[in-house]
Scaffold this motif. Structure first.
Motif, PDB file in Angstrom:
ATOM      1  N   GLU A   1      -3.448  72.069  95.421  1.00 18.88           N
ATOM      2  CA  GLU A   1      -4.197  70.896  94.512  1.00 18.88           C
ATOM      3  C   GLU A   1      -3.143  70.635  93.277  1.00 18.88           C
ATOM      4  O   GLU A   1      -2.971  71.361  92.789  1.00 18.88           O
ATOM      5  CB  GLU A   1      -5.463  71.426  94.297  1.00 18.88           C
ATOM      6  CG  GLU A   1      -6.401  71.713  95.188  1.00 18.88           C
ATOM      7  CD  GLU A   1      -7.866  72.020  94.724  1.00 18.88           C
ATOM      8  OE1 GLU A   1      -8.347  71.388  93.578  1.00 18.88           O
ATOM      9  OE2 GLU A   1      -8.328  73.282  95.085  1.00 18.88           O
TER      10      GLU A   1
ATOM     11  N   ILE B   1      -7.478  64.242  91.977  1.00 19.21           N
ATOM     12  CA  ILE B   1      -6.762  65.597  92.619  1.00 19.21           C
ATOM     13  C   ILE B   1      -6.655  65.608  93.906  1.00 19.21           C
ATOM     14  O   ILE B   1      -7.612  65.073  94.671  1.00 19.21           O
ATOM     15  CB  ILE B   1      -7.621  67.051  92.124  1.00 19.21           C
ATOM     16  CG1 ILE B   1      -7.550  67.307  90.527  1.00 19.21           C
ATOM     17  CG2 ILE B   1      -7.003  68.177  92.841  1.00 19.21           C
ATOM     18  CD1 ILE B   1      -8.361  68.462  90.187  1.00 19.21           C
ATOM     19  N   ARG B   2      -5.542  65.713  94.583  1.00 23.33           N
ATOM     20  CA  ARG B   2      -5.467  65.790  96.023  1.00 23.33           C
ATOM     21  C   ARG B   2      -4.665  67.026  96.386  1.00 23.33           C
ATOM     22  O   ARG B   2      -3.948  67.785  95.512  1.00 23.33           O
ATOM     23  CB  ARG B   2      -4.438  64.574  96.411  1.00 23.33           C
ATOM     24  CG  ARG B   2      -4.890  63.270  96.081  1.00 23.33           C
ATOM     25  CD  ARG B   2      -6.090  62.761  96.804  1.00 23.33           C
ATOM     26  NE  ARG B   2      -6.811  61.731  97.004  1.00 23.33           N
ATOM     27  CZ  ARG B   2      -7.754  61.344  95.840  1.00 23.33           C
ATOM     28  NH1 ARG B   2      -8.558  62.247  95.097  1.00 23.33           N
ATOM     29  NH2 ARG B   2      -8.609  60.220  95.983  1.00 23.33           N
ATOM     30  N   ASP B   3      -4.861  67.535  97.663  1.00 22.64           N
ATOM     31  CA  ASP B   3      -4.440  68.683  98.187  1.00 22.64           C
ATOM     32  C   ASP B   3      -3.377  68.214  99.099  1.00 22.64           C
ATOM     33  O   ASP B   3      -3.272  67.872 100.279  1.00 22.64           O
ATOM     34  CB  ASP B   3      -5.518  69.077  98.856  1.00 22.64           C
ATOM     35  CG  ASP B   3      -5.213  70.500  99.363  1.00 22.64           C
ATOM     36  OD1 ASP B   3      -4.188  71.052  99.565  1.00 22.64           O
ATOM     37  OD2 ASP B   3      -6.264  71.325  99.986  1.00 22.64           O
TER      38      ASP B   3
ATOM     39  N   SER C   1      -5.659  67.135 105.073  1.00 19.33           N
ATOM     40  CA  SER C   1      -5.387  66.655 103.539  1.00 19.33           C
ATOM     41  C   SER C   1      -4.238  65.508 103.515  1.00 19.33           C
ATOM     42  O   SER C   1      -3.583  65.231 104.371  1.00 19.33           O
ATOM     43  CB  SER C   1      -5.129  67.768 102.518  1.00 19.33           C
ATOM     44  OG  SER C   1      -4.076  68.330 102.859  1.00 19.33           O
TER      45      SER C   1
ATOM     46  N   ARG D   1     -11.845  64.547  93.657  1.00 20.10           N
ATOM     47  CA  ARG D   1     -11.062  65.624  94.158  1.00 20.10           C
ATOM     48  C   ARG D   1     -11.245  65.877  95.727  1.00 20.10           C
ATOM     49  O   ARG D   1     -12.229  65.871  96.007  1.00 20.10           O
ATOM     50  CB  ARG D   1     -11.400  66.745  93.351  1.00 20.10           C
ATOM     51  CG  ARG D   1     -11.021  68.153  93.501  1.00 20.10           C
ATOM     52  CD  ARG D   1     -11.136  69.255  92.608  1.00 20.10           C
ATOM     53  NE  ARG D   1     -11.034  70.520  93.302  1.00 20.10           N
ATOM     54  CZ  ARG D   1     -11.840  71.372  93.792  1.00 20.10           C
ATOM     55  NH1 ARG D   1     -13.057  71.161  93.942  1.00 20.10           N
ATOM     56  NH2 ARG D   1     -11.173  72.488  94.562  1.00 20.10           N
ATOM     57  N   TYR D   2     -10.161  66.024  96.574  1.00 17.74           N
ATOM     58  CA  TYR D   2     -10.106  66.493  97.627  1.00 17.74           C
ATOM     59  C   TYR D   2      -9.500  68.055  97.825  1.00 17.74           C
ATOM     60  O   TYR D   2      -8.506  68.127  96.973  1.00 17.74           O
ATOM     61  CB  TYR D   2      -9.171  65.699  98.656  1.00 17.74           C
ATOM     62  CG  TYR D   2      -9.570  64.242  98.794  1.00 17.74           C
ATOM     63  CD1 TYR D   2     -10.876  63.766  98.712  1.00 17.74           C
ATOM     64  CD2 TYR D   2      -8.568  63.379  98.760  1.00 17.74           C
ATOM     65  CE1 TYR D   2     -11.169  62.456  98.764  1.00 17.74           C
ATOM     66  CE2 TYR D   2      -8.847  61.913  98.998  1.00 17.74           C
ATOM     67  CZ  TYR D   2     -10.177  61.564  99.074  1.00 17.74           C
ATOM     68  OH  TYR D   2     -10.485  60.333  99.186  1.00 17.74           O
ATOM     69  N   ALA D   3      -9.941  69.031  98.342  1.00 19.25           N
ATOM     70  CA  ALA D   3      -9.554  70.243  98.463  1.00 19.25           C
ATOM     71  C   ALA D   3     -10.047  70.928  99.750  1.00 19.25           C
ATOM     72  O   ALA D   3     -11.253  70.678 100.110  1.00 19.25           O
ATOM     73  CB  ALA D   3      -9.870  71.385  97.543  1.00 19.25           C
TER      74      ALA D   3
END
Ligand code: NAD
Ligand code: DAU
Length: 360
Positions: A262, A229-231, A194, A303-305
């Motif tokens: 996140e 959203i980023r992690d 990430s 979003r990445y998670a």
């Protein structure tokens, strides 16, 4: 005989942390750092270890297949940790070809050279039993998995669905690495990580750009409404994960790396503004006024998670830092290294950014 490891992209952000970790932790390894020193590569990132006897630097471009072939013939590397890449999504939108050249062609050149060298010395494709001697470790990104809605996490089984030219080029390189593992028996591992943050991060990416701009009281551009959203993972934790996977991972396998951390972009920037006000002894609320909402990134993933439970459960890696602690550490580094910031933002940096903002 010392083990000789080629690390590509070692003058960049993550690569420099990986090189430093391997050079200092493993005096018995010879580390060769291959880097083209593009705008993102900077040998000042490694000034503290450049004199170590187990470290050497080679300037060169992975797109040049003959050069790569000769380099492998000369050094007879035992293993490769491949980080060299064009890494910035916005640049990939304005100039995709560079990303195809370095991320796809460059990776295939390295795979060919490794296949040729290791096959020659063992006279056949590698079964897993050669794990101890040879390994092609490919460092990749969670962006290959595409974009998540409000729920769920990327696992190692999530289907690839890249959206940007950058992630499409990284996905392609991942596929080539798997193809060389499956077709030729080249022992290879991929990790997908990430978003990283920390020292030596080029100030075109969100966190270092915001630090740079707040420091100089310039607008802090937030794309769209700042709801993506980023992690986030501290870069030294990523380097430790690469060390763990390099030594304990299973060839042919993939490992996700992430910090379960996140953040909505706008919340992250608000927190950063607060930290910067405190560190710069400005009145609370000063930096927030610099936030400027600008036109959204084309094809902006929501979003990445990352689900990194495989890495945590099977290989025992865990992230070490809480985000606020890591962010404060990062801000401290930038404030203490303003010469570094000045150096990397000379050249065509301003030209690139002015052009970007005018076109938004
Ligand atoms: P970076 O842009 O800071 O560094 C890339 C390095 O590669 C630079 O030193 C550059 O000079 C070198 N390079 C570029 N093209 C080259 C070429 N043709 N030949 C030789 N060297 C070349 O990138 P980074 O953020 O440190 O990312 C490193 C790797 O990690 C990349 O493969 C990236 O896809 C991956 N990754 C990055 C992140 C992140 O948050 N930054 C997260 C997950 C994965
Ligand atoms: O997820 C891993 C990836 O993280 C890596 O593979 C890439 O190499 C790395 O660059 C990073 O990609 P992102 O596009 O997520 O990072 P960036 O810092 O460019 O942007 C983070 C978020 O902030 C994203 O939602 C876009 C937004 N953004 C970015 C910039 C540069 C802004 O709102 N304003 C900005 O000025």
């Amino acid at each position: 005989m010392k083990k000789k490891i080629l690390i590509t992209g070692g003058a960049g952000f993550i690569g420099s942390h990986v090189v430093r970790l391997f050079v200092t932790k493993y005096p018995d390894y010879n580390i060769v750092n291959l880097d083209a020193l593009t705008y993102a590569g900077n040998l000042a990132n490694l000034s503290d270890i450049e004199d170590k006897p187990n470290y050497s630097f080679v300037k060169g471009n992975i797109v040049d297949g003959d050069f790569i072939h000769n380099l492998f013939t000369e050094h007879k590397f035992d293993a490769v940790i491949h980080l060299a890449a064009e890494s910035h999504v916005d640049r990939s939108i304005s100039n995709p070809i560079e990303f195809v050249m370095t991320n796809v062609i460059g990776t295939v050149n390295l795979l060919n050279a490794a296949k040729q060298l290791w096959k020659t010395s063992n006279n056949q494709p590698h079964p897993d039993s050669h794990r101890d001697s040879n390994l092609f470790y490919h460092v990749s990104t969670d962006e290959v998995y595409g974009s998540l809605g409000n729920e769920g996490l990327f696992t190692e089984k999530t289907a690839y669905d890249p959206h940007s030219p950058y992630s499409a080029s990284k996905a392609s390189s991942d596929h080539f690495v798997r193809a060389y593992n499956d077709t030729y028996g080249l022992p290879a591992i991929i990790s997908n990580c990430s978003n990283n943050y920390g020292s030596n991060h080029f100030p075109e990416k969100l966190i270092p750009l915001a630090i740079h701009n707040i420091l100089h009281s310039k607008p802090v551009p937030v794309y769209g409404k700042g709801e993506n959203i980023r992690d986030w993972l501290f870069v030294e934790d990523h380097a430790r994960a690469i060390d763990t996977i390099f030594h304990k991972g299973k060839p042919g396998d993939t490992y996700n790396i992430g910090g379960h951390n996140e953040w909505k972009n706008i919340d992250l920037i608000m927190l950063l503004c607060k930290i910067m006000d405190k560190k710069l002894q400005r009145e609370d609320g000063t930096s927030v006024k610099l936030i400027t909402f600008v036109k959204d990134r084309a094809g902006h993933d929501l979003r990445y998670a990352i689900d990194s439970s495989k890495l945590q459960n099977e290989l025992g890696w865990t992230p070490s830092l809480q985000f606020e602690e890591g962010l404060e550490k990062t801000v401290d580094w930038y404030l203490a290294n303003q010469e570094w910031l000045k150096q990397v933002t000379s050249g065509d940096y301003l030209h690139y950014y002015e052009k970007q903002y005018i076109s938004r």
